[in-house]
Every structure is written in structure tokens, then in C-alpha cells.
Design an enzyme around this catalytic site. Structure first.
Site, PDB file in Angstrom:
ATOM      1  CG  ASN A  23      -1.753   1.229   1.363  1.00  0.00           C
ATOM      2  OD1 ASN A  23      -1.889   1.975   0.404  1.00  0.00           O
ATOM      3  ND2 ASN A  23      -2.339   1.452   2.526  1.00  0.00           N
TER       4      ASN A  23
ATOM      5  CG  HIS B  64      -6.068   1.761   4.978  1.00  0.00           C
ATOM      6  ND1 HIS B  64      -5.639   2.694   5.884  1.00  0.00           N
ATOM      7  CD2 HIS B  64      -5.037   0.901   4.803  1.00  0.00           C
ATOM      8  CE1 HIS B  64      -4.394   2.405   6.245  1.00  0.00           C
ATOM      9  NE2 HIS B  64      -4.005   1.321   5.602  1.00  0.00           N
TER      10      HIS B  64
ATOM     11  CD  GLU C 125      -3.141   5.424   6.607  1.00  0.00           C
ATOM     12  OE1 GLU C 125      -3.082   5.467   5.363  1.00  0.00           O
ATOM     13  OE2 GLU C 125      -2.225   4.960   7.311  1.00  0.00           O
TER      14      GLU C 125
ATOM     15  N   GLY D 203       1.964   2.352  10.694  1.00  0.00           N
ATOM     16  CA  GLY D 203       2.880   3.479  10.522  1.00  0.00           C
ATOM     17  C   GLY D 203       3.551   3.920  11.811  1.00  0.00           C
TER      18      GLY D 203
HETATM   19  C1  PEP Z   1      -0.981   0.067   5.805  1.00  0.00           C
HETATM   20  O1  PEP Z   1      -0.837   0.973   5.025  1.00  0.00           O
HETATM   21  O2  PEP Z   1      -2.017  -0.582   5.734  1.00  0.00           O
HETATM   22  C2  PEP Z   1       0.072  -0.219   6.793  1.00  0.00           C
HETATM   23  C3  PEP Z   1      -0.057  -1.302   7.510  1.00  0.00           C
HETATM   24  O3  PEP Z   1       1.100   0.664   6.899  1.00  0.00           O
HETATM   25  P1  PEP Z   1       2.517   0.404   7.638  1.00  0.00           P
HETATM   26  O4  PEP Z   1       3.054  -0.907   7.116  1.00  0.00           O
HETATM   27  O5  PEP Z   1       3.371   1.568   7.246  1.00  0.00           O
HETATM   28  O6  PEP Z   1       2.245   0.325   9.111  1.00  0.00           O
END
Ligand code: PEP
Length: 253
Positions: free
Chosen positions: A9, A97, A99, A174
Site C-alpha cells: 500500500n 482502510h 486512514e 505506521g
Molecule cells: C498500511 O498501510 O495498511 C500499513 C499497515 O502501513 P505500515 O506498514 O506503514 O504500518
């Protein structure tokens, strides 16, 4: 058998020249690794799908969108439909997601509507569920996950067999703070049981992937867990050697 599914992603990252360099390094790296039994999916910003699709020609690499509209067409400024994503070579699309659930107030109902649109367009929706740290600490995790999953089960009915479920604890996205493989397995196992109570064979065949600060050094332990069938990778997917290393992790049984 549930094949291993690794999804990158990219979120709001990438640009024309970054993508060119990424595609070249990634394509070269792919020649050195064996992807048997694995599906690899890249979800760049949708505006770059065509560019990347023309640069990464490996048959085993698929593309996905990061979101889609809950509408088919019409006066919905800024939105991209499932049919458009399909036309640009996508096979998958992320739906719900965290976000988007948090920044854009996407409700469980909206997530279901988007997932149905994705299926109707011939895409596999990768539906994300997960709890916040506060919800986990205040023992509301099961309640939150139940509401998310119940709405998927009720809204999709028999079409639930056409989805991928991604468990992404919000506190691990993140942040560098990964759920341990055991913590992730505990939730994946619980989710599979829960779905199995409605439909055993759907639960057994459902691909369930984990996301949240996945890196090459924790990918193996996660993939060794019996109910973790793949990984959703954000930050680490933008670094080619790191992502290639994650792609070849894990034994295919
Ligand atoms: C994501 O974007 O779904 C994600 C898990 O990001 P990260 O791996 O940066 O934590």
C-alpha cells in the site's frame, strides 16, 4: 490451500521518476526470487496505475486500488469507480482502510457498499478491520471488530467468499509498533472462528492478511502463524530491497 498474499500500500507516495526507478529495481529483483504460491499486489495512487502497469510486466504481479467510490458514475467529484480501476489493470482494491475510516469518516455501511461495488466491477475487495489502542486497552476490541465483521457478513451475504480480510490494528499502522505474531494470530484465529460460526467453509477458505508496521525482520514470524495468510505492507513496501525480501518470506505449504 490458501496462497500467500502480499500487498503493497503506497498510500500518498510515489511520483513519475520514483516509480520509474522503483519499477526497474523491482523488476530486476524479481528475476532472482521464486514467487510460487504467492500473489503480490501493488496499490499505488490510482493516477500512477497505468505508468506502473506498463513498467512492471511480471505476470505474477497484480495491481490494486487504494479505495473506490461507493457510486458507479455521476456527479461525484474526485472519486474513482471500481470499473475505472478494473479498466486500468487492477485486480484488487483496498476498502475501509483505517486512514479512510478515520480521516473520511467511512462507516461500516459505506465500507460494505464499496465492497459490493468492487465485486460488481470484477475486483477483489481487501476489507480492512482493526481497533485503536484505546479500544484495545479498554477491552472493547472484540466489540469493535465484531461490529465491523458483522456488517461485512450481513451486507455481503454469500459474496463474502469473494473478499480478502485484512486485520490492521490501528495502533500498529505506521507507528513501528507491530503486533507480535502471537497477538496477530490470536485475533486472526478469533476472526476465523467468528466467521466460521456463520459459514465454516467460507471461513476456512478466506484469505486473511495482517497489516501494521510489517518489515522484512518480522514478516517471517507473522507468516508462520496458521491463520495469517499474507501481509499488507505500507512504509516498507516503498523500499525495493525491503519489499522484495518480504515478498519471498514465508513457506508455501
Ligand atoms: C498500511 O498501510 O495498511 C500499513 C499497515 O502501513 P505500515 O506498514 O506503514 O504500518
Amino acid at each position: 490451500m490458501r496462497p500467500i498474499l502480499i500487498i503493497a500500500n503506497w498510500k500518498l507516495n510515489g511520483n513519475w521518476s520514483f516509480n520509474e526507478e522503483y519499477a526497474s529495481l523491482f523488476s530486476n529483483g524479481l528475476k532472482e526470487i521464486d514467487l510460487t504460491g504467492r500473489q503480490i499486489v501493488i496499490c499505488p495512487p490510482s493516477i500512477y496505475l497505468q505508468q506502473l502497469n506498463g513498467l512492471i510486466l511480471d505476470q505474477e504481479i497484480y495491481f490494486g486500488g487504494q479505495d473506490l467510490s461507493d457510486e458507479i458514475s455521476g456527479a461525484f467529484t474526485g472519486e474513482v469507480s471500481g470499473v475505472m480501476l478494473k479498466e486500468f489493470g487492477c485486480r484488487y482494491v483496498l476498502v475501509g482502510h483505517s486512514e479512510r475510516r478515520l480521516r473520511h469518516q467511512e462507516s461500516n455501511e459505506l465500507v460494505v457498499k464499496k465492497a459490493l461495488n468492487a465485486i460488481a466491477a470484477g475486483l477483489t475487495p481487501v476489507i480492512c478491520v482493526g481497533e485503536t489502542l484505546e479500544q484495545r486497552q479498554s477491552k472493547q476490541m472484540e466489540e469493535v471488530l465484531s461490529a465491523q465483521v458483522d456488517s461485512i457478513l450481513q451486507g455481503l451475504g454469500e459474496q463474502v467468499e469473494q473478499i480478502v480480510l485484512a486485520y490492521e490494528p490501528i495502533w500498529a499502522i505506521g507507528t513501528g509498533q507491530t503486533a507480535t505474531a502471537e497477538q496477530a494470530q490470536e485475533v486472526h484465529g478469533w476472526l476465523r472462528e467468528k466467521i466460521g460460526a456463520t459459514n465454516r467453509s467460507v471461513a476456512e477458505n478466506l484469505q486473511m492478511i495482517y497489516g501494521g508496521s510489517v518489515k522484512s525482520d518480522n514478516a517471517k514470524q507473522l507468516l508462520e502463524m496458521p491463520d495469517i495468510d499474507g501481509l499488507l505492507v505500507g512504509g516498507a513496501s516503498l523500499v525495493v530491497p525491503e519489499f522484495l525480501s518480504i515478498c519471498q518470506t514465508g513457506e508455501v505449504i
